[in-house]
Design an enzyme around this catalytic site. Structure first.
Site, PDB file in Angstrom:
ATOM      1  N   ASP A 259      44.315  64.915  16.533  1.00 21.89           N
ATOM      2  CA  ASP A 259      44.681  64.413  15.215  1.00 21.89           C
ATOM      3  C   ASP A 259      44.573  62.889  15.207  1.00 21.89           C
ATOM      4  OD1 ASP A 259      45.824  63.598  12.901  1.00 21.89           O
ATOM      5  OD2 ASP A 259      47.794  64.486  13.274  1.00 21.89           O
TER       6      ASP A 259
ATOM      7  N   GLU B  91      37.669  39.229  35.417  1.00 23.60           N
ATOM      8  CA  GLU B  91      38.627  38.820  36.454  1.00 23.60           C
ATOM      9  C   GLU B  91      40.051  39.063  35.960  1.00 23.60           C
ATOM     10  OE1 GLU B  91      37.792  34.789  38.134  1.00 23.60           O
ATOM     11  OE2 GLU B  91      36.179  34.809  36.670  1.00 23.60           O
TER      12      GLU B  91
ATOM     13  N   GLU C 243      43.922  39.463  35.718  1.00 26.81           N
ATOM     14  CA  GLU C 243      45.120  39.002  36.429  1.00 26.81           C
ATOM     15  C   GLU C 243      46.324  39.793  35.917  1.00 26.81           C
ATOM     16  OE1 GLU C 243      43.770  34.349  37.112  1.00 26.81           O
ATOM     17  OE2 GLU C 243      44.911  34.856  35.316  1.00 26.81           O
TER      18      GLU C 243
ATOM     19  N   GLU D 101      47.546  35.047  42.924  1.00 29.95           N
ATOM     20  CA  GLU D 101      47.274  34.005  41.928  1.00 29.95           C
ATOM     21  C   GLU D 101      48.386  32.949  41.955  1.00 29.95           C
ATOM     22  OE1 GLU D 101      45.450  32.453  39.969  1.00 29.95           O
ATOM     23  OE2 GLU D 101      43.601  33.601  40.144  1.00 29.95           O
TER      24      GLU D 101
ATOM     25  N   ARG E  46      37.294  23.394  35.359  1.00 24.14           N
ATOM     26  CA  ARG E  46      37.881  24.666  34.968  1.00 24.14           C
ATOM     27  C   ARG E  46      38.768  24.556  33.732  1.00 24.14           C
ATOM     28  NH1 ARG E  46      37.905  28.961  38.995  1.00 24.14           N
ATOM     29  NH2 ARG E  46      36.496  28.333  40.645  1.00 24.14           N
TER      30      ARG E  46
ATOM     31  N   GLU F 118      30.828  31.911  32.022  1.00 20.00           N
ATOM     32  CA  GLU F 118      32.194  32.416  32.136  1.00 20.00           C
ATOM     33  C   GLU F 118      33.009  31.987  30.925  1.00 20.00           C
ATOM     34  OE1 GLU F 118      34.780  30.430  34.947  1.00 20.00           O
ATOM     35  OE2 GLU F 118      35.818  32.298  35.417  1.00 20.00           O
TER      36      GLU F 118
HETATM   37  P1  ADP Z   1      35.756  32.675  39.744  1.00 19.74           P
HETATM   38  O1  ADP Z   1      34.944  31.705  40.513  1.00 19.74           O
HETATM   39  O2  ADP Z   1      35.766  32.340  38.288  1.00 19.74           O
HETATM   40  O3  ADP Z   1      37.141  32.895  40.308  1.00 19.74           O
HETATM   41  P2  ADP Z   1      35.252  35.380  40.697  1.00 19.74           P
HETATM   42  O4  ADP Z   1      34.509  35.289  41.965  1.00 19.74           O
HETATM   43  O5  ADP Z   1      36.718  35.671  40.775  1.00 19.74           O
HETATM   44  O6  ADP Z   1      34.953  34.061  39.838  1.00 19.74           O
HETATM   45  O7  ADP Z   1      34.611  36.524  39.760  1.00 19.74           O
HETATM   46  C1  ADP Z   1      33.264  36.490  39.433  1.00 19.74           C
HETATM   47  C2  ADP Z   1      32.874  37.733  38.631  1.00 19.74           C
HETATM   48  O8  ADP Z   1      31.556  37.523  38.125  1.00 19.74           O
HETATM   49  C3  ADP Z   1      32.834  39.021  39.448  1.00 19.74           C
HETATM   50  O9  ADP Z   1      33.324  40.089  38.687  1.00 19.74           O
HETATM   51  C4  ADP Z   1      31.308  39.184  39.690  1.00 19.74           C
HETATM   52  O10 ADP Z   1      30.917  40.520  39.918  1.00 19.74           O
HETATM   53  C5  ADP Z   1      30.768  38.678  38.372  1.00 19.74           C
HETATM   54  N1  ADP Z   1      29.333  38.335  38.369  1.00 19.74           N
HETATM   55  C6  ADP Z   1      28.541  37.916  39.377  1.00 19.74           C
HETATM   56  N2  ADP Z   1      27.263  37.772  38.951  1.00 19.74           N
HETATM   57  C7  ADP Z   1      27.242  38.129  37.634  1.00 19.74           C
HETATM   58  C8  ADP Z   1      26.228  38.218  36.629  1.00 19.74           C
HETATM   59  N3  ADP Z   1      24.963  37.908  36.865  1.00 19.74           N
HETATM   60  N4  ADP Z   1      26.599  38.628  35.401  1.00 19.74           N
HETATM   61  C9  ADP Z   1      27.870  38.943  35.118  1.00 19.74           C
HETATM   62  N5  ADP Z   1      28.857  38.871  36.017  1.00 19.74           N
HETATM   63  C10 ADP Z   1      28.556  38.470  37.264  1.00 19.74           C
HETATM   64 MG    MG Z   2      37.095  32.792  36.756  1.00 17.65          MG
HETATM   65 MG    MG Z   3      42.186  33.782  38.367  1.00 16.16          MG
HETATM   66 MG    MG Z   4      38.482  34.525  39.986  1.00  7.98          MG
HETATM   67 MG    MG Z   5      37.696  34.940  42.899  1.00  5.60          MG
END
Ligand code: ADP
Ligand code: MG
Ligand code: MG
Ligand code: MG
Ligand code: MG
Length: 443
Positions: free
Chosen positions: A52, A131, A133, A188, A315, A332
């Site tokens: 529903d 990512e 959290e 974190e 950042r 990002e």
């Molecule tokens: P940060 O440096 O912002 O902490 P992380 O290493 O925690 O980044 O996370 C990076 C994310 O980006 C992961 O989920 C990874 O799989 C993803 N990632 C890597 N290459 C690509 C891509 N070409 N397109 C989309 N996401 C990607």
């Molecule tokens: Mg990040």
């Molecule tokens: Mg983080």
């Molecule tokens: Mg990260």
């Molecule tokens: Mg990381």
């Protein structure tokens, strides 16, 4: 499909599966499910499971309440825990269809599918890595979640200071058992706050994965007598929980954001995608940061974005381009939080980025310095605008944006805006403890 069906039937026998969870996500981003005994498998597989729709908040009107669940067999998953008596449970994510066998326009998965079709028409596959959290909190004697934990650690800290390490291990193992490729799991900034990153995938799989991820994190924390929360800002004065979205577009198996001959090795598509994201960022925020509490996270001082700008290293801005190049070249977006509906969020960011590509929208110059260190004058001089500061402001921006409304479609836009205005109204009428503290004695 026949092959998928026989795999599922074989798994039911082999793994001793007694229950099938049919999972869907409502417009607000809440996970909903119907659990059927495995005896109903033929009905499930022939798309005959009814529910529903009008009973699910903001989903459908009474007149269109008969909805059908079409299980997406590629999402079949044996859950990494057991039902009673040691039986296994499987989960399948569903698309919602109306009785006339049309995909239901209020189904968030359908909204994302439509955006992905448009990308596909331009030759693109959209890849996203999130990512997420979250905080792990204790429970009191009655089992209610409390805003406390016995964790005093911070970013990247290690056990035994990091009391959450063991919890994270349990969660990571369950995720791996469920087929996730866990890339990193770390403490974190906040006490009790964690991030677990898993490998990027096509956007529909990633949105499904985010819903599965939250399900598993909550369940494992619960099994350990703890409580996991994805609330964006559960505790004042310490870091909120975000869910950065890393994005790229692929064409013929190649990441087209990467161009070794271009400035910074970023292709025109990547730059214009950023242009589109920034242009529509205010309206996008209503979807990526959809609750009143989201805006308590988007404040200066905690690494959460506040200003509409992009950068290669820093950042602090809304959009960052990590240094990685080649297949990992990505954009990002740092504003989203895990309270968002991932299907809708990915649909609106994609449409904003595609608009940037189609209309060759040039982003403003990237910012190298820390924007938080700039005063208002300097920000004005560089034309750095701010994200909406409240849910209400964000909804106003959404209501003005044809791009974001177009991405959501008429049905979802209407339901979303009206539910969010109700939410805002309820918040607006409440008298908060901050006001009592500030004003009761002073006036
Ligand atoms: P940060 O440096 O912002 O902490 P992380 O290493 O925690 O980044 O996370 C990076 C994310 O980006 C992961 O989920 C990874 O799989 C993803 N990632 C890597 N290459 C690509 C891509 N070409 N397109 C989309 N996401 C990607
Ligand atoms: Mg990040
Ligand atoms: Mg983080
Ligand atoms: Mg990260
Ligand atoms: Mg990381």
């Amino acid at each position: 499909r026949d092959e998928q069906i026989s795999t599922i039937k074989a798994a039911i026998e082999e793994k001793n599966i007694r229950f099938i969870v049919l999972q869907l996500t409502d417009i607000m981003g809440a996970s909903k499910s119907i659990i059927l005994p495995v005896s109903q498998i033929e009905k499930i597989l022939s798309n005959e499971t009814m529910f529903d729709g009008s009973s699910i908040d903001g989903f459908a009107r009474i007149e269109e309440s008969d909805m059908y669940l079409y299980p997406d067999l590629s999402t079949f998953l044996v859950l990494p825990w057991k039902a009673c008596n040691g039986y296994s449970i499987a989960r399948i994510i569903c698309d919602v269809y109306s009785p006339n066998e049309e995909p239901f326009e209020g189904c968030p998965r359908q909204v994302l599918r439509k955006a992905l079709e448009e990308a596909k028409g331009m030759g693109y596959e959209f890849y996203v890595g999130p990512e997420p959290e979250f905080y792990i909190f204790d429970r009191d004697e009655k089992g209610n979640a409390i805003l406390e934990n016995n964790d005093k650690a911070g970013y990247f800290d290690m056990a035994p200071l990091d009391k959450g390490e063991e919890v994270r291990e349990h969660i990571s193992l369950a995720l791996e058992e469920a087929g996730f490729e866990v890339e990193a799991a770390h403490h974190e900034c906040g006490p009790g706050q964690h991030e677990i990153d898993f490998k990027y995938a096509d956007a529909l799989s990633t949105a499904d994965n985010i819903m599965t991820f939250k399900y598993i994190v909550r369940k494992i924390a619960d099994d350990l007598g703890l409580f996991a929360s994805f609330m964006p800002k559960p505790v004042e004065g310490i870091a909120g929980s975000g869910m950065h979205l890393n994005m790229s577009l692929f064409k013929d198996g190649k990441n087209i954001f990467f161009d070794p001959d271009a400035k910074n090795s970023l292709s025109d598509e990547a730059v214009h995608f950023i242009g589109g994201l920034l242009k529509h960022s205010k309206a996008i925020t209503a979807v990526t940061n959809p609750i009143v509490n989201s805006y308590k996270r988007l404040v200066p001082g905690y690494e959460a974005p506040v200003y509409i700008a992009w950068s290669h290293k820093n950042r602090s801005p809304l959009v960052r381009v990590p240094a990685k190049r080649g297949t990992s070249t990505r954009v990002e977006l740092r504003s989203p939080d895990p309270a968002c509906n991932p299907y809708l969020a990915l649909a609106v960011v994609l449409k904003a980025g595609l608009d940037g590509i189609k209309n060759k929208i040039e982003p403003p110059k990237s910012i190298a310095g820390n924007i938080y260190d700039m005063d208002l004058e300097e920000r004005l001089e560089k034309s750095i605008d701010s994200l909406p500061i409240s849910l209400y402001e964000a909804i106003e921006e959404l209501a003005k944006s044809d791009t974001v409304k177009g991405a959501l479609g008429k049905h979802v836009t209407e339901k979303f805006i009206s539910a969010k205005l109700d939410e805002w109204d309820s918040y607006r009428k409440a008298v908060h403890s901050w006001e009592i503290e500030e004003y009761l004695k002073a006036h």
